[in-house]
Design a protein around this motif. Structure first.
Motif, PDB file in Angstrom:
ATOM      1  N   ASN A 116      -4.360 -12.038  16.683  1.00 38.07           N
ATOM      2  CA  ASN A 116      -3.755 -12.806  15.601  1.00 38.07           C
ATOM      3  C   ASN A 116      -2.719 -11.945  14.893  1.00 38.07           C
ATOM      4  N   ALA A 117      -1.650 -12.563  14.449  1.00 35.31           N
ATOM      5  CA  ALA A 117      -0.564 -11.826  13.803  1.00 35.31           C
ATOM      6  C   ALA A 117       0.102 -12.729  12.775  1.00 35.31           C
ATOM      7  N   HIS A 118       1.120 -12.193  12.127  1.00 34.92           N
ATOM      8  CA  HIS A 118       1.961 -12.975  11.220  1.00 34.92           C
ATOM      9  C   HIS A 118       3.390 -12.856  11.718  1.00 34.92           C
ATOM     10  N   CYS A 119       4.113 -13.972  11.820  1.00 32.15           N
ATOM     11  CA  CYS A 119       5.471 -13.973  12.368  1.00 32.15           C
ATOM     12  C   CYS A 119       6.469 -14.503  11.342  1.00 32.15           C
ATOM     13  N   ASP A 120       7.575 -13.774  11.192  1.00 26.81           N
ATOM     14  CA  ASP A 120       8.705 -14.237  10.393  1.00 26.81           C
ATOM     15  C   ASP A 120       9.884 -14.468  11.323  1.00 26.81           C
ATOM     16  N   CYS A 177       0.569 -16.532  13.614  1.00 25.79           N
ATOM     17  CA  CYS A 177       0.935 -16.691  15.022  1.00 25.79           C
ATOM     18  C   CYS A 177      -0.058 -15.896  15.869  1.00 25.79           C
ATOM     19  N   THR A 178       0.042 -16.048  17.162  1.00 20.68           N
ATOM     20  CA  THR A 178      -0.720 -15.201  18.075  1.00 20.68           C
ATOM     21  C   THR A 178       0.256 -14.447  18.955  1.00 20.68           C
ATOM     22  N   PHE A 179      -0.131 -13.237  19.309  1.00 17.87           N
ATOM     23  CA  PHE A 179       0.686 -12.370  20.155  1.00 17.87           C
ATOM     24  C   PHE A 179      -0.148 -11.998  21.376  1.00 17.87           C
ATOM     25  N   LEU A 235     -10.051  -2.957  13.008  1.00 17.16           N
ATOM     26  CA  LEU A 235     -10.424  -3.618  14.258  1.00 17.16           C
ATOM     27  C   LEU A 235      -9.230  -4.291  14.890  1.00 17.16           C
ATOM     28  N   LEU A 236      -8.356  -4.863  14.066  1.00 17.51           N
ATOM     29  CA  LEU A 236      -7.164  -5.526  14.592  1.00 17.51           C
ATOM     30  C   LEU A 236      -6.237  -4.521  15.248  1.00 17.51           C
ATOM     31  N   MET A 237      -6.049  -3.365  14.616  1.00 14.42           N
ATOM     32  CA  MET A 237      -5.186  -2.331  15.191  1.00 14.42           C
ATOM     33  C   MET A 237      -5.771  -1.818  16.497  1.00 14.42           C
ATOM     34  N   ALA A 238      -7.099  -1.702  16.552  1.00 11.98           N
ATOM     35  CA  ALA A 238      -7.730  -1.255  17.794  1.00 11.98           C
ATOM     36  C   ALA A 238      -7.514  -2.269  18.907  1.00 11.98           C
ATOM     37  N   ALA A 239      -7.586  -3.556  18.540  1.00 13.62           N
ATOM     38  CA  ALA A 239      -7.345  -4.600  19.544  1.00 13.62           C
ATOM     39  C   ALA A 239      -5.922  -4.548  20.041  1.00 13.62           C
TER      40      ALA A 239
END
Length: 209
Positions: A29-33, A48-50, A6-10
């Motif tokens: 929603n994502a993960h940031c380094d 993080c959010t993108f 679902l996340l990839m579709a979004a």
């Protein structure tokens, strides 16, 4: 797996859907380094959010840091930040995320937000274990533990010089042609956490030690 699908579709919808409402922004929603420019030592790893709308990108952390990139020119992947500094979107993560190069910082954005699940309550048990030790020029350095054997992979944890590790397997570094380095999948003796560390941060034991 369903939540990741679902996340990839979004995410895909960020570039395929034209919004009817000009005030709305697509956000996932994502993960940031975060890394200082030219460094392989992580400065921050966080959720993080993108957001993206009509080519404009916003990255925001829970601590309140906001990065806003505006597209420039005709070439895709060229931006400027809020201060007018150049920002370039780089390849390297494939479908796993995006990389943004800023003047003083590099941001890796990963769509996979699943927490690191490589830790275990019982340390790795193996009668043929090979124990190594982490090392770095800076005794206070945080050594990245990555999800897979490449610097483009998400940093899922970090170790410290002097940490003892079980060396589970090693393979040739594929990031740089002709590199004489390896990546090794290791398990921390104390915590049981598992991940990949480049061989120049490992003191290897003699065979049979």
């Amino acid at each position: 797996m369903k939540s990741q699908t679902l996340l990839m579709a979004a995410l895909a919808s960020l570039t395929t859907v034209t919004l009817a409402s000009p005030g709305r922004t697509d956000t996932v929603n994502a993960h940031c380094d975060f890394y200082p420019a030219g460094s392989d030592t992580i400065s921050m790893s966080t959720s993080c959010t993108f957001s993206q709308r009509q080519g404009f990108i916003t990255i925001q952390t829970p601590a309140g840091a906001v990065y806003e990139f505006s597209p420039v020119g005709d070439a895709p992947g060229n931006f400027v930040d809020a201060g007018g500094g150049p920002v370039y979107r780089q390849a390297g993560l494939g479908n796993d995320g995006q990389i943004f190069d800023l003047v003083e910082e590099r941001i890796f954005v990963y769509w996979d937000t699943a927490p690191f699940s490589g830790s275990h309550s019982t340390p790795y048990a193996n009668s043929d274990r090979r124990l190594g030790t982490l090392t770095a020029n800076d005794p206070g350095a945080q050594i990245n533990v990555r999800q897979s054997a490449t610097i483009y992979s998400r940093a899922i944890a970090y170790g410290l010089p002097g940490d003892r590790i079980d060396i589970l397997q090693c393979e040739l570094d594929g990031d740089t042609p002709g590199s004489d380095l390896n990546w090794c999948r290791v398990q921390f003796v104390e915590s049981g956490a598992i991940g990949w560390i480049r061989s120049d941060f490992i003191i290897f034991p003699s065979d049979g030690e």
